[in-house]
Scaffold this motif. Structure first.
Motif, PDB file in Angstrom:
ATOM      1  N   ARG A  81     -10.349 -10.765 -21.801  1.00 60.16           N
ATOM      2  CA  ARG A  81      -9.109  -9.997 -21.735  1.00 60.16           C
ATOM      3  C   ARG A  81      -7.945 -10.971 -21.532  1.00 60.16           C
ATOM      4  O   ARG A  81      -7.952 -11.774 -20.607  1.00 60.16           O
ATOM      5  CB  ARG A  81      -9.159  -8.979 -20.596  1.00 60.16           C
ATOM      6  N   ASP A 140     -13.950  -6.530 -18.241  1.00 65.67           N
ATOM      7  CA  ASP A 140     -13.774  -5.156 -18.718  1.00 65.67           C
ATOM      8  C   ASP A 140     -14.571  -4.897 -19.992  1.00 65.67           C
ATOM      9  O   ASP A 140     -14.018  -4.641 -21.073  1.00 65.67           O
ATOM     10  CB  ASP A 140     -12.288  -4.844 -18.924  1.00 65.67           C
ATOM     11  N   TRP A 175      -6.286 -12.811 -17.719  1.00 69.14           N
ATOM     12  CA  TRP A 175      -5.513 -11.590 -17.939  1.00 69.14           C
ATOM     13  C   TRP A 175      -4.363 -11.465 -16.954  1.00 69.14           C
ATOM     14  O   TRP A 175      -3.305 -10.934 -17.286  1.00 69.14           O
ATOM     15  CB  TRP A 175      -6.452 -10.385 -17.835  1.00 69.14           C
ATOM     16  N   MET A 181      -5.203  -7.921 -26.927  1.00 71.22           N
ATOM     17  CA  MET A 181      -5.599  -7.876 -25.512  1.00 71.22           C
ATOM     18  C   MET A 181      -7.029  -8.363 -25.293  1.00 71.22           C
ATOM     19  O   MET A 181      -7.309  -9.121 -24.367  1.00 71.22           O
ATOM     20  CB  MET A 181      -5.449  -6.454 -24.978  1.00 71.22           C
ATOM     21  N   PHE A 182      -7.952  -7.920 -26.164  1.00 70.67           N
ATOM     22  CA  PHE A 182      -9.369  -8.240 -25.965  1.00 70.67           C
ATOM     23  C   PHE A 182      -9.903  -9.081 -27.114  1.00 70.67           C
ATOM     24  O   PHE A 182      -9.625  -8.816 -28.275  1.00 70.67           O
ATOM     25  CB  PHE A 182     -10.191  -6.957 -25.844  1.00 70.67           C
TER      26      PHE A 182
END
Length: 338
Positions: free
Chosen positions: A103, A142, A73, A111-112
């Motif tokens: 992520r 996350d 990320w 994003m995920f």
């Protein structure tokens, strides 16, 4: 006693002897009290250079730091790539490296991704970027943004266990902002070896303490103890999700420290070292930050600094009615997708 990661001829033996080490949960690893966060090995927190990062990693490891954390990320892969270059030529047994899956992109729609397919792909990419044969700690990043905890256990975890069986990873962990979510995951999933909690045990908020009993059987990394820039003289980046009242309290505290010739970051880092967690993960992307962080660990605070630390807690942080930004990011994420 020297840790297992000590390599004669590479480390500065006297510096390693000065470093404090603690058991990493029940994993058998001994980790340095201060560990190196590489979120700043990209432009998330401003400018940096490859040479600064290389010097930070080299000197940090030689000084006894043995735990390094990164993830795809940070800079969308830049941090892992930079760290891989920094680790080139350094004995593999001298460090533990942790990275993440789940992520990835700036675009919220991409994003995920905790799917088995993406997880396998991400693991292989991380191994190549870091230029290592195995990853010591792989973390689901996350987890509050995942479809559900059951999804992670039933779909994502088997891939990580498969990689662990193949020797590509040693330990499996989770990260997230809501500590209650980390605790729920640990209760449901005995295969988890560690958790990383960020900005939840700081001068202004100590939620991580509340869940200590839930984390008795796992290693605990206390990360982002400067509140992702809140507890610094320069303040947070524009993207910081904290409520305005928290930002104002931290700004007031930082100004008070500055008027008294005290560095608020030093007070915040010392507070973390004195508190819960097996290692304190501090983001450092230049040798000056490394040097100052090591000094805090080795020397602690002066009587004046201890007094200022008590002052700002009483004047600025104790009166706060809102101490965290839980749900701010997840609600914004859901709203965007809707």
């Amino acid at each position: 006693m020297l840790p297992k990661t000590f390599v004669k001829g590479f480390h500065n033996e006297n510096d390693v002897k000065m470093m404090k080490y603690q058991p990493f949960g029940k994993t058998g690893m001994q980790v340095s009290r201060l560990s190196l966060g590489c979120g700043g090995f990209c432009n998330i927190y401003g400018e940096f250079t490859l040479e600064q990062c290389k010097e930070t990693v080299l000197q940090g490891l030689k000084s006894g730091i043995n735990y390094i954390d990164t993830g795809p990320w940070y800079g969308q892969g830049v941090s892992e790539t930079i760290l891989g270059k920094c680790l080139d030529g350094i004995p593999r047994e001298a460090y533990y490296v942790a990275t993440k899956i789940g992520r990835y992109e700036k675009d919220p729609r991409k994003m995920f991704d905790f799917s088995p397919e993406k997880t396998r792909e991400s693991l292989e990419t991380s191994l190549k970027k870091l230029n290592v044969d195995y990853i010591d700690v792989i973390q689901m990043h996350d987890i509050e943004f995942a479809p559900s905890i059951d999804y992670l256990i039933n779909e994502t975890l088997p891939v990580l266990l498969e990689a662990k069986k193949a020797g590509k990873v040693k330990l499996i962990g989770v990260t997230g902002y809501p500590v209650s979510t980390l605790a729920e995951f640990v209760r449901k999933c005995p295969e988890i070896d560690m958790i990383l909690s960020y900005s939840r045990l700081t001068l202004f908020e100590q939620e991580l303490h509340t869940f200590q009993d839930d984390f008795m059987n796992v290693a605990v990394v206390n990360a982002a103890v400067l509140g992702m820039g809140l507890l610094t003289s320069s303040g947070p980046q524009s993207w910081h999700p904290a409520h305005q009242c928290i930002k104002e309290a931290c700004k007031g505290a930082a100004d008070y420290c500055q008027k008294n010739d005290v560095d608020i970051s030093k007070l915040a880092l010392s507070f973390a070292f004195d508190n819960y967690g097996d290692t304190v993960l501090n983001g450092m992307n230049n040798p000056e930050l490394l040097k100052s962080s090591l000094k805090v660990l080795q020397e602690g605070l002066t009587p004046k600094e201890l007094q200022i630390q008590a002052d700002i807690k009483k004047m600025y942080f104790d009166p706060l009615s809102i101490r965290n930004w839980e749900n701010v990011e997840i609600n914004a994420f859901k709203k965007f997708l809707e």
